[in-house]
Design a protein around this motif. Structure first.
Motif, PDB file in Angstrom:
ATOM      1  N   LEU A 225       0.909  -1.346  -0.160  1.00  0.00           N
ATOM      2  CA  LEU A 225      -0.121  -0.002  -0.206  1.00  0.00           C
ATOM      3  C   LEU A 225       1.002   1.021  -0.141  1.00  0.00           C
ATOM      4  O   LEU A 225       1.749   1.254   0.766  1.00  0.00           O
ATOM      5  N   ILE A 247      -6.034  -1.122   6.195  1.00  0.00           N
ATOM      6  CA  ILE A 247      -5.139  -2.313   6.344  1.00  0.00           C
ATOM      7  C   ILE A 247      -5.903  -3.531   6.859  1.00  0.00           C
ATOM      8  O   ILE A 247      -5.859  -4.400   6.144  1.00  0.00           O
ATOM      9  N   HIS A 251      -6.612  -6.982   4.734  1.00  0.00           N
ATOM     10  CA  HIS A 251      -6.316  -8.111   5.416  1.00  0.00           C
ATOM     11  C   HIS A 251      -7.370  -9.279   5.020  1.00  0.00           C
ATOM     12  O   HIS A 251      -6.970 -10.273   5.064  1.00  0.00           O
ATOM     13  N   ILE A 259       0.862  -8.372   3.313  1.00  0.00           N
ATOM     14  CA  ILE A 259       0.663  -6.857   3.130  1.00  0.00           C
ATOM     15  C   ILE A 259       1.863  -6.136   3.787  1.00  0.00           C
ATOM     16  O   ILE A 259       2.408  -6.157   4.890  1.00  0.00           O
ATOM     17  N   LEU A 261       3.538  -2.033   3.869  1.00  0.00           N
ATOM     18  CA  LEU A 261       3.487  -0.693   3.858  1.00  0.00           C
ATOM     19  C   LEU A 261       4.439   0.043   3.201  1.00  0.00           C
ATOM     20  O   LEU A 261       5.440   0.057   3.484  1.00  0.00           O
ATOM     21  N   LEU A 277      -1.944  -3.599  14.417  1.00  0.00           N
ATOM     22  CA  LEU A 277      -1.134  -4.356  13.126  1.00  0.00           C
ATOM     23  C   LEU A 277      -0.727  -5.558  13.644  1.00  0.00           C
ATOM     24  O   LEU A 277      -0.575  -6.646  12.851  1.00  0.00           O
ATOM     25  N   ILE A 283       0.579  -8.774   7.896  1.00  0.00           N
ATOM     26  CA  ILE A 283       1.428  -7.816   7.656  1.00  0.00           C
ATOM     27  C   ILE A 283       2.909  -8.090   7.965  1.00  0.00           C
ATOM     28  O   ILE A 283       3.028  -8.873   8.791  1.00  0.00           O
TER      29      ILE A 283
END
Length: 454
Positions: A225, A247, A251, A259, A261, A277, A283
């Protein structure tokens, strides 16, 4: 009817790269053939960058290179430099069309309109040659005889909405960068981007989720992202959906296993943010926190809105909720007024935090910014010396961080096959973005996630 050939060249950041791919797919859907930039084409589109004076120069060079390759081609200047220097580019004989930010979504229509006007202009010229009696000067925007390019610029300072662009695939076959936000309200004293990109604007959540789902269906397992100021996602709205909520929604998309960032502003790292998170298994524990200087006095001149103490607290928070996360950052050396003592403070701070990777930039004086007019500009030779010092520190920090993982089991997403010294290897990255290379065997590992002993 023969397909028109269009070639693209991208300059600048991951957001620009995303927009370039979106424009390519847009034109392909309208019947254009995408061809390499170094070859013949009917249309050349350069998505420009203006983050530094060097970026401006590279943008101009690529525009002139395109026109030189085919003087009859339509050359399009798009993006940030086009937005910031539109009037200047409009008078450049190498440029036919100028498209600023928030108008890239209209590229196909703009090209069609330009071609229609140019065809009409040629008909007018032929009629005059045949003695039709029309003696007035042709004023159509597409006329090749005109001195100025066709300009399509919007006042991005008051851009009404997020510019909707989308992709279904990317040049990378395993990892997809997804633009979710545009614009910046920070006005750091060295940065021209708020003027080129405008104020913050966020992509609709449903639109993001639809694109992520399409990418997952097409085999992508990791999404990144990104945005011009990612931490500002949703802040201009009043619907309770910020970056954290985005987020969490991404997910839930089936098929996506990782994922990552883009660059984050340190202030977004709160106890709640870090904790929530850490509860999301997809993540990746890889956080890029923009720093720019490890000296509070320099940070103040830069108009950065935090102190080194506050920044360090954010690093501690992330390390509390994630096991050995990869913390990466950016640092500018040689900012106006940076003394030897201030630089020493930056070195000490980088030693203290122990980043996995530090991207080091020598300050580039950017016309139109407050920093360009500051006193005590640092000589280039001093910038070079300081950059070398930080490069060496970065090497040591990287080695120390990677040593933590020796002998550990790690999940690796393999991305490509490479050849070195006549042998084939597969390379990929861990969740922390540590590069891993293994000898190629009979099994094709591309786009496979495997457990490896590092």
């Amino acid at each position: 009817m023969k397909k028109k050939k269009v070639a693209f060249h991208n300059l600048g950041c991951k957001v620009n790269a995303y927009e370039t791919e979106a424009m390519q797919q847009m034109l392909q859907a309208r019947g254009y053939e995408i061809v390499p930039f170094d070859g013949p084409a009917d249309v050349y589109v350069i998505n420009t960058c203006t983050v530094t004076n060097i970026a401006d120069r590279k943008s101009r060079q690529m525009l002139h290179r395109a026109k030189k390759m085919n003087p009859q081609a339509v050359v399009v200047a798009a993006g940030c430099y086009a937005q910031a220097a539109g009037e200047e580019l409009a008078g450049d004989t190498a440029v036919d069309i100028v498209i600023g930010n928030n108008r890239k979504k209209d590229l196909a229509d703009i090209l069609e309109e330009y071609e229609q006007e140019r065809t009409g202009c040629r008909s007018c010229e032929q009629e005059q040659a045949d003695g039709c009696g029309q003696e007035q000067e042709c004023e159509q925007a597409g006329c090749r005889e005109q001195e100025r390019a066709a300009c399509h610029l919007q006042d991005v300072a008051h851009a009404p909405e997020y510019e909707t662009l989308s992709i279904s695939r990317t040049a990378e076959h395993t990892r997809a960068y997804i633009k979710v936000q545009d614009g910046c309200n920070q006005f750091c004293s060295y940065c021209i981007i708020p003027y080129a990109r405008g104020r913050i604007r966020s992509r609709e959540l449903a639109d993001v989720l639809a694109e992520v789902s399409t990418l997952a269906e097409n085999g992508y397992q990791e999404v990144v992202l990104t945005g011009i100021h990612l931490s500002s996602y949703g802040k201009e709205k009043d619907d309770g959906i910020g970056l954290l909520q985005l987020i969490e929604a991404v997910h839930e998309v089936e098929g996506i296993r990782r994922i990552r960032l883009g660059s984050l502003e340190p202030r977004i790292i709160t106890e709640e943010f870090a904790e929530r998170l850490s509860e999301l298994p997809k993540i990746c524990p890889h956080f890029h926190l923009s720093l720019q200087s490890g000296c509070d006095a320099t940070l103040k001149r830069m108009n950065r809105h935090y102190t080194t103490e506050e920044y360090y607290e954010k690093c501690v928070l992330l390390r509390r909720y994630f096991d050995d996360p990869a913390l990466t950052t950016d640092v500018i050396v040689g900012f106006p007024g940076e003394t030897e003592e201030e630089f020493a403070q930056t070195c000490a701070f980088l030693e203290k935090v122990k980043f996995y990777e530090t991207h080091i930039f020598k300050y580039s004086r950017r016309k139109g910014t407050k920093a360009a007019a500051m006193e005590n500009q640092v000589p280039e030779e001093i910038k070079n010396e300081r950059s070398k010092v930080l490069q060496e520190l970065n090497k040591r920090n990287m080695a120390q961080y990677e040593a933590l993982f020796h002998g550990r089991r790690a999940e690796v997403l393999f991305e490509e096959k490479t050849v070195k010294d006549g042998r084939e290897y597969y390379s990929g990255h861990t969740r922390e973005y540590i590069l891993v290379t293994v000898p190629a065997g009979d099994c094709d590992l591309r786009n496979k996630i495997c457990d490896c002993i590092l």
